[in-house]
Write an enzyme that holds these catalytic residues in place. Structure first.
Site, PDB file in Angstrom:
ATOM      1  N   GLN A 102      -1.555   2.746  -2.213  1.00 44.01           N
ATOM      2  CA  GLN A 102      -0.678   3.714  -3.034  1.00 44.01           C
ATOM      3  C   GLN A 102       0.199   3.029  -4.056  1.00 44.01           C
ATOM      4  O   GLN A 102       0.929   2.133  -3.413  1.00 44.01           O
ATOM      5  CB  GLN A 102       0.216   4.394  -2.017  1.00 44.01           C
ATOM      6  CG  GLN A 102       0.698   5.673  -2.678  1.00 44.01           C
ATOM      7  CD  GLN A 102       2.024   6.255  -1.702  1.00 44.01           C
ATOM      8  OE1 GLN A 102       2.901   5.760  -1.447  1.00 44.01           O
ATOM      9  NE2 GLN A 102       1.694   7.739  -1.614  1.00 44.01           N
ATOM     10  N   TYR A 172       9.040  10.573  -7.713  1.00 44.43           N
ATOM     11  CA  TYR A 172       9.005   9.174  -8.115  1.00 44.43           C
ATOM     12  C   TYR A 172       8.922   8.932  -9.384  1.00 44.43           C
ATOM     13  O   TYR A 172       8.959  10.224 -10.130  1.00 44.43           O
ATOM     14  CB  TYR A 172       8.068   8.475  -7.370  1.00 44.43           C
ATOM     15  CG  TYR A 172       8.185   7.923  -6.268  1.00 44.43           C
ATOM     16  CD1 TYR A 172       8.835   8.814  -5.042  1.00 44.43           C
ATOM     17  CD2 TYR A 172       7.806   6.664  -5.552  1.00 44.43           C
ATOM     18  CE1 TYR A 172       8.952   8.591  -3.735  1.00 44.43           C
ATOM     19  CE2 TYR A 172       8.261   6.232  -4.260  1.00 44.43           C
ATOM     20  CZ  TYR A 172       8.912   7.124  -3.493  1.00 44.43           C
ATOM     21  OH  TYR A 172       9.040   6.708  -2.043  1.00 44.43           O
ATOM     22  N   ARG A 348       1.528  12.137  10.272  1.00 50.82           N
ATOM     23  CA  ARG A 348       2.225  12.180  11.702  1.00 50.82           C
ATOM     24  C   ARG A 348       1.416  12.168  12.794  1.00 50.82           C
ATOM     25  O   ARG A 348       1.513  11.590  13.693  1.00 50.82           O
ATOM     26  CB  ARG A 348       3.239  12.968  11.562  1.00 50.82           C
ATOM     27  CG  ARG A 348       4.318  12.880  10.714  1.00 50.82           C
ATOM     28  CD  ARG A 348       5.323  14.167  10.637  1.00 50.82           C
ATOM     29  NE  ARG A 348       4.735  15.174   9.732  1.00 50.82           N
ATOM     30  CZ  ARG A 348       5.194  16.211   9.437  1.00 50.82           C
ATOM     31  NH1 ARG A 348       6.447  16.631  10.045  1.00 50.82           N
ATOM     32  NH2 ARG A 348       4.640  17.074   8.772  1.00 50.82           N
TER      33      ARG A 348
END
Length: 399
Positions: A102, A172, A348
């Site tokens: 990423q 971002y 998660r």
């Protein structure tokens, strides 16, 4: 076994890649990169996920420049990091999986004090994560950012990555250019949808040009910022169609929320505010006590919580889409594939049990063990992990 179930575990194409199944490890900052070092812990983090059956594991977060780091303990995908990252990709490949990097520039989310260098934004504004004022970028600075993406993309190929995930989410830098409440520019990169999306689209073109057809290019894309006056589907969907028409990406991973203004929109569930306060310096902890509820509002957890928004994109786009957001059950994956999504990304659930994909495949489980307590979130400063899994490891076995 439902008729759609075998498709989950059959090989599938993603650009030039063949993935062994339809399940991707979503980017979750690993927190084991002191001063950007590629550690044994980082390598093992992804090797373990690969052993657990995931088809593609995503290394997060790889900054394209020192200024674009989230903080000083974020790696920069430069020439010096390629040897260490090659060790990581080799370890993942040895387990039969593929590896994705990423890449991005944190922009308004970059901690300027920790990084020791100024960050950039579409327009000048105060940023709490940035620890002060972040100035709007000049055109010359943006040209250099594009070059940084090109260099990082080439370094990713050298490091053995099979895919690049370009971060266009969570406010971002690239995401913030698309957001109407963060981008107030009046030049060629501000105003209309075409202009606000021009810089992120330019970056995607530069990344594709840098890597050619050697590896897959994925865009992690904000459907909505989750804040008033932010990007929403009425604008994000037309931008997504422009990106598709440009033809520079192989797939789009749909997300939402803002690391700048709304940190729970892409998590949902319990807010571990006490643990966050304890993980911070005392002054920051006191600030969280008063401002934390605003920065981390509570949203009830729902399985596959981004599915309603993502269906709007699936109906309008032809390119492969990766469904993200609270995926913890095998039947959620099956229904996503039935609904036209090509892949799903799990985060998660894989922190709680990195072997859950193998368990799904072998029919030993149909649901992960994650309870969405989100107590993994504050551990990003000391090594991202599930605290329940950690506690069970440390508990002595009964005799």
């Amino acid at each position: 076994m439902s008729p759609s179930r075998p498709a989950v575990f059959e090989p599938a194409r993603l650009g030039p890649l063949t993935l062994r199944n339809r399940i991707i490890k979503a980017a979750t900052f690993e927190g084991v990169m002191p001063h950007g070092a590629i550690t044994d812990e980082l390598v093992e983090f992804h090797a373990e996920v690969a052993r657990g059956g995931t088809a593609l594991t995503t290394v997060a977060y790889c900054s394209v420049s020192p200024a674009g780091r989230v903080h000083r303990d974020t790696l920069v995908l430069d020439r010096e990091s390629t040897a260490g990252l090659r060790r990581l990709t080799d370890a993942v490949h040895a387990e039969g999986a593929l590896a994705s990097a990423q890449i991005g520039h944190a922009g308004l989310v970059a901690n300027q004090i920790s990084n020791g260098v100024r960050s950039l934004a579409p327009s000048t504004r105060i940023s709490p994560p940035g620890m002060g004022l972040v100035r709007g970028a000049t055109l010359g600075q943006l040209d250099r950012v594009v070059e940084d993406y090109e260099h990082a993309a080439r370094n990713a190929v050298e490091a053995g990555f099979d895919a690049l995930e370009v971060h266009l989410g969570h406010n971002y830098l690239l995401s913030s250019f698309m957001s109407p409440n963060l981008n107030k520019r009046t030049d060629r990169y501000g105003g209309s949808l075409e202009k606000r999306s021009a810089f992120p689209r330019r970056v995607l073109e530069a990344v594709r040009t840098a890597v050619g057809d050697k590896i897959a290019v994925i865009a992690k894309f904000n459907m909505t910022d989750g804040v008033p006056q932010g990007l929403w589907i009425d604008e994000s969907l037309p931008i997504a169609k422009m990106i598709e028409a440009d033809g520079h990406i192989d797939a789009m991973e749909l997300t939402g929320g803002s690391s700048l203004l709304n940190g729970m929109y892409f998590f949902r569930g319990e807010v571990p505010l006490r643990e966050f306060m304890a993980s911070q310096p005392k002054v920051v902890g006191w600030g969280l006590k008063f401002y934390g509820p605003k920065l981390f509002p509570t949203y009830p957890f729902e399985e596959g919580f981004f599915l309603p928004e993502a269906r709007q994109f699936r109906a309008e786009l032809k390119l492969p889409i990766i469904l993200l957001g609270g995926i913890n059950r095998l039947d959620t994956i099956e229904h996503a594939l039935e609904g036209g999504f090509e892949f799903v990304a799990m985060g998660r659930a894989l922190l709680r049990d990195p072997d859950v994909v193998n368990k799904f495949r072998d029919e030993k489980a149909d649901e992960g063990l994650c309870i969405h307590c989100n107590k993994c979130m504050p551990t990003i400063y000391t090594g991202t992990r599930c605290v329940i899994r950690e506690a069970l490891r440390e508990t002595p076995q009964a005799v």
